[in-house]
Write a protein that holds these residues in place. Structure first.
Motif, PDB file in Angstrom:
ATOM      1  N   ALA A  18       0.730  -1.306   0.050  1.00  0.00           N
ATOM      2  CA  ALA A  18       0.013  -0.097   0.035  1.00  0.00           C
ATOM      3  C   ALA A  18       0.838   1.355   0.044  1.00  0.00           C
ATOM      4  CB  ALA A  18      -0.779   0.098   1.273  1.00  0.00           C
TER       5      ALA A  18
ATOM      6  N   VAL B 196      -3.055   6.545   0.573  1.00  0.00           N
ATOM      7  CA  VAL B 196      -4.426   6.168   1.369  1.00  0.00           C
ATOM      8  C   VAL B 196      -5.131   7.419   1.050  1.00  0.00           C
ATOM      9  CG1 VAL B 196      -5.929   5.811   3.274  1.00  0.00           C
ATOM     10  CG2 VAL B 196      -3.802   4.461   3.017  1.00  0.00           C
TER      11      VAL B 196
ATOM     12  N   ARG C 205     -12.546   4.996   2.645  1.00  0.00           N
ATOM     13  CA  ARG C 205     -11.056   4.774   2.629  1.00  0.00           C
ATOM     14  C   ARG C 205     -10.833   4.347   1.257  1.00  0.00           C
ATOM     15  NH1 ARG C 205      -7.826   2.091   5.506  1.00  0.00           N
ATOM     16  NH2 ARG C 205      -6.274   3.297   5.945  1.00  0.00           N
TER      17      ARG C 205
ATOM     18  N   THR D 282      -7.553   2.806  -0.705  1.00  0.00           N
ATOM     19  CA  THR D 282      -6.286   2.339  -0.697  1.00  0.00           C
ATOM     20  C   THR D 282      -5.641   2.102  -1.909  1.00  0.00           C
ATOM     21  OG1 THR D 282      -6.642   1.806   1.569  1.00  0.00           O
ATOM     22  CG2 THR D 282      -4.306   1.064   0.682  1.00  0.00           C
TER      23      THR D 282
ATOM     24  N   THR E  48      -5.438  -0.592   7.097  1.00  0.00           N
ATOM     25  CA  THR E  48      -4.242  -0.602   6.304  1.00  0.00           C
ATOM     26  C   THR E  48      -3.501   0.944   6.006  1.00  0.00           C
ATOM     27  OG1 THR E  48      -4.672  -2.489   5.152  1.00  0.00           O
ATOM     28  CG2 THR E  48      -3.337  -1.258   4.174  1.00  0.00           C
ATOM     29  N   ARG E  49      -2.346   1.212   6.202  1.00  0.00           N
ATOM     30  CA  ARG E  49      -1.594   2.371   6.302  1.00  0.00           C
ATOM     31  C   ARG E  49      -0.801   2.360   4.956  1.00  0.00           C
ATOM     32  NH1 ARG E  49      -5.454   3.061   9.092  1.00  0.00           N
ATOM     33  NH2 ARG E  49      -5.315   4.062  11.097  1.00  0.00           N
ATOM     34  N   ALA E  50      -0.236   3.607   4.532  1.00  0.00           N
ATOM     35  CA  ALA E  50       0.750   3.904   3.660  1.00  0.00           C
ATOM     36  C   ALA E  50       1.881   3.010   3.975  1.00  0.00           C
ATOM     37  CB  ALA E  50       1.133   5.157   3.206  1.00  0.00           C
TER      38      ALA E  50
ATOM     39  N   GLU F  63      -3.180  10.350   8.058  1.00  0.00           N
ATOM     40  CA  GLU F  63      -3.289   9.141   7.277  1.00  0.00           C
ATOM     41  C   GLU F  63      -3.141   9.002   6.022  1.00  0.00           C
ATOM     42  OE1 GLU F  63      -6.818   5.679   7.266  1.00  0.00           O
ATOM     43  OE2 GLU F  63      -7.066   7.547   8.166  1.00  0.00           O
ATOM     44  N   GLU F  64      -3.631  10.051   5.227  1.00  0.00           N
ATOM     45  CA  GLU F  64      -3.120  10.261   4.114  1.00  0.00           C
ATOM     46  C   GLU F  64      -1.825  10.659   3.674  1.00  0.00           C
ATOM     47  OE1 GLU F  64      -6.072  13.291   2.510  1.00  0.00           O
ATOM     48  OE2 GLU F  64      -7.576  11.664   2.205  1.00  0.00           O
TER      49      GLU F  64
END
Length: 692
Positions: free
Chosen positions: A310, A313, A320, A322, A379-381, A428-429
């Motif tokens: 990922a 995001v 969200r 992703t 899930t995160r970047a 988060e982005e």
């Protein structure tokens, strides 16, 4: 709903890289138009581009967020990411490069390699991404392909393999000679029409000379081409093309093309070069990851165990989104996958083929694909998604340390909770943004890569969430370093409160590292242990190092992080019952704090390398203004009525500089800045900044 008709050998994952205003977004728009993905040419100045879809991008006329689009050309599927060119958004470029297999670097035919062009080129070097060069704006006054190519070789230190000769100069630019196949491509009045024909008589001799130079350069670099050249004194078109492909993919050379994206000239040959020279996912080495303590490889094979990274995001109000690069295996709608970093499972909701802010749903994604997924909750970047039965952790993109901070506050107490939620979504982005609470003032501090980066982030909160936000003056990230160390500092940590106590005895030497290491800024710290005879066991030595790292968080001068020093544990003692790792960690922390108070310390501030382009008549005023901002001039270069001044300027002095420069130059001056490490800050300037 569609399924995939391509294989990993017919996919090209491509990024567009360049300096601000070199024409990246226009090149992307023309690629979409030439491939039939769009039916109308978008223009940056009209705010009608596909990839610059965010309102701020259209208002400012620059790319801020990396945007993915897809198209097809000559039976190949092209996933294309248009990346930002401004230094404040270099983290967007970093995350994009992590998942790309190739890139097109776009350079201005007048300016050549500009500072941010060089920065993104170095980023691509770190990721080993093969590149092509497209010299854009050949229709501009002062456009010079040879000069642009010379700047590529001088500043980027790469073998430039020029495969085209322009037909016409500046406003008369109308086509190119293809030196590989020795043919002419001439564009007509209509934007989407061009003709292929013989080389014009007036250019035949020059084309032959340049073809010979290209053959010689390629033969020097490619063994198979050298063998044919020695045997026949020439290279066939097939051998030359194969050698160019090998040199591009190995990074030993870079193919150079030219054109004018605005006039839609040169795009088709660029797409042909992308398909011919840049690698497919199947051409890339197997992706490497870790499975426990072991390193494991996964090939770009749809039948292999699933693994994807990922890299972006989008946390919208409706859910969200992703963005994933699938490296191996196949991902299907409705499947359950594992987030290898957290150990949690996620369900794949919908799989989308991305077209900037528009999407088309597909049933599955296979190795080599870049897609977006709806439904992932945690899930995160930088997270790795993989098959639950075959866990694998891929290396995440490297996040840069923020250098500028502002204090943000909700316009009213009722909006405080909404501001916290908006900031959490923003971070988060964009992982290059950091939100923290100042322990001394209680303020919420937002940190980022530059003044424009923070300005865009705050404006996004205002527009997306309808919040009123008060913003304090930006603050830069100061550092502290050791100028003169101390030797033999003794510290005894003894604590007895009933039952088992704490005992740790350490002796430390603290010394500065080399000036280059000090000026690098973040995280430059070395720890050594020279203790002999087992007086301090290895596990306790590691605890001392951990304690020293704890102490680096706040220095004695102003509570700023400490960098650029070496700590040596030279001696110590333990107690048979009361010594523990916790006791030695505490001893390391308190001992280094005491040592730093005894050492001679120096404040460092972040500095930037600035290139200011101004009309010749305004140079004097600009130089005086840079000097007033504590800038150190390192060079200047004249080009076509303007002068480019290069200087190193403290980042704190660049706040508001864009408006000041426009005022001094009647709006004709521009500047770019890129981080250049840290430098000592005069105490008076530091005190003024604190008061400021």
């Amino acid at each position: 709903m569609r399924t995939h008709l391509h294989t990993s050998t017919t996919v090209r994952n491509l990024g567009i890289l360049a300096h601000v205003d070199a024409g990246k977004t226009t090149v992307t728009e023309r690629i979409l138009y030439a491939t039939g993905a769009t039916h109308k040419r978008g223009e940056v100045h009209n705010g009608t581009t596909v990839t610059d879809y965010d309102p701020q991008e259209r208002d400012r006329g620059i790319t801020i967020f990396a945007a993915a689009v897809s198209c097809t050309w000559d039976g190949h599927h092209v996933n294309l990411i248009d990346t930002p060119g401004h230094v404040d958004f270099s983290d967007e470029v970093e995350r994009s490069l992590r998942v790309l297999d190739g890139a097109v670097a776009v350079f201005d035919a007048v300016a050549g390699v500009e500072p941010q062009s060089e920065s993104v080129w170095r980023q691509a070097d770190r990721h080993g991404v093969p590149r092509l060069v497209f010299v854009n704006k050949m229709d501009r006054v002062g456009a010079d392909l040879d000069r642009a190519v010379a700047s590529v070789q001088e500043r980027l230190h790469v073998a430039a393999l020029v495969v085209q000769l322009p037909i016409g100069q500046e406003d008369a630019f109308r086509g190119t000679v293809d030196l590989v196949h020795m043919r002419a491509l001439v564009w007509g009045v209509e934007p989407d029409s061009f003709a292929v024909g013989p080389v014009p008589d007036a250019l035949r001799e020059e084309a032959a000379v340049r073809r010979r130079l290209l053959e010689e350069r390629v033969a020097e670099l490619h063994p198979a081409a050298l063998e044919e050249y020695c045997a026949t004194s020439a290279l066939s078109a097939a051998t030359l093309a194969a050698a160019l492909r090998d040199l591009t993919r190995s990074g030993e050379g870079v193919v150079v093309l030219c054109g004018s994206a605005y006039r839609n000239r040169g795009i088709e040959p660029l797409l042909d070069a992308v398909v011919s020279y840049l690698p497919s996912p199947a051409d890339m080495p197997p992706v490497r990851g870790t499975r426990g303590a072991e390193v494991e490889e996964r090939p770009a094979d749809p039948a292999a165990p699933f693994a994807a990274l990922a890299f972006k995001v989008n946390a919208t109000a409706t859910g969200r989104l992703t963005c994933l690069r699938v490296y191996s295996g196949t991902m299907r709608k409705g499947e359950t996958v594992l987030d290898a970093g957290t150990g949690r499972t996620e369900r794949i909701g919908r799989i989308l083929r991305v077209q900037a802010d528009r999407h088309a749903e597909v049933e599955q994604a296979v190795a080599g694909d870049i897609v977006a997924v709806v439904g992932l909750k945690g899930t995160r970047a930088g997270s790795t998604l993989c098959a639950p039965g075959a866990p694998l952790v891929l290396e995440p993109p490297r996040a840069a340390a923020p250098v500028v901070s502002v204090a943000v506050e909700a316009g009213g107490s009722a909006e405080t909770g909404r501001l916290s939620a908006a900031l959490a979504r923003l971070v988060e982005e964009d992982p290059s943004l950091v939100v923290r609470t100042d322990p001394e003032t209680g303020q919420t501090v937002l940190s980022g890569m530059g003044e424009l980066h923070l300005e865009v982030a705050v404006e996004k909160i205002r527009r997306s969430h309808g919040l009123r936000i008060a913003v304090g003056r930006p603050r830069v990230a100061y550092r502290e370093t050791v100028v003169r160390g101390v030797s033999g500092l003794v510290y005894r940590h003894v604590k007895q409160e009933g039952g088992a106590g704490q005992f740790a005895h350490v002796v430390l030497d603290v010394e500065p590292l080399a000036p280059d290491a000090q000026r690098a800024g973040d995280g430059v710290f070395e720890f050594r242990s020279s203790v002999v005879g087992g007086r301090v066991p290895q596990e306790y030595a590691r605890a001392v190092e951990a304690g020293c790292r704890d102490a680096l968080a706040e220095g004695p001068l102003g509570g700023h992080p400490v960098t650029g020093l070496r700590v040596t544990l030279t001696d110590g003692a333990t107690h048979s019952k009361d010594s523990s790792e916790m006791a030695f960690r505490a001893a390391g922390r308190f001992a280094l704090r005491e040592a730093l108070r005894a050492a001679a310390m120096e404040l460092l501030e972040p500095v930037a390398e600035v290139v200011v382009s101004v009309p010749d008549e305004a140079v004097g005023g600009v130089l005086g203004d840079l000097a007033a901002r504590r800038g150190r001039i390192s060079g200047s270069a004249a080009r076509a009525g303007t002068t480019a001044v290069t200087a190193t300027v403290p980042l704190a002095e660049l706040f508001g500089y864009a408006s000041r420069l426009r005022g001094r130059t009647q709006g004709r001056g521009t500047f770019t800045a890129r981080p250049a490490g840290y430098a000592p800050v005069p105490e008076a300037a530091y005190r003024q900044a604190l008061a400021g």
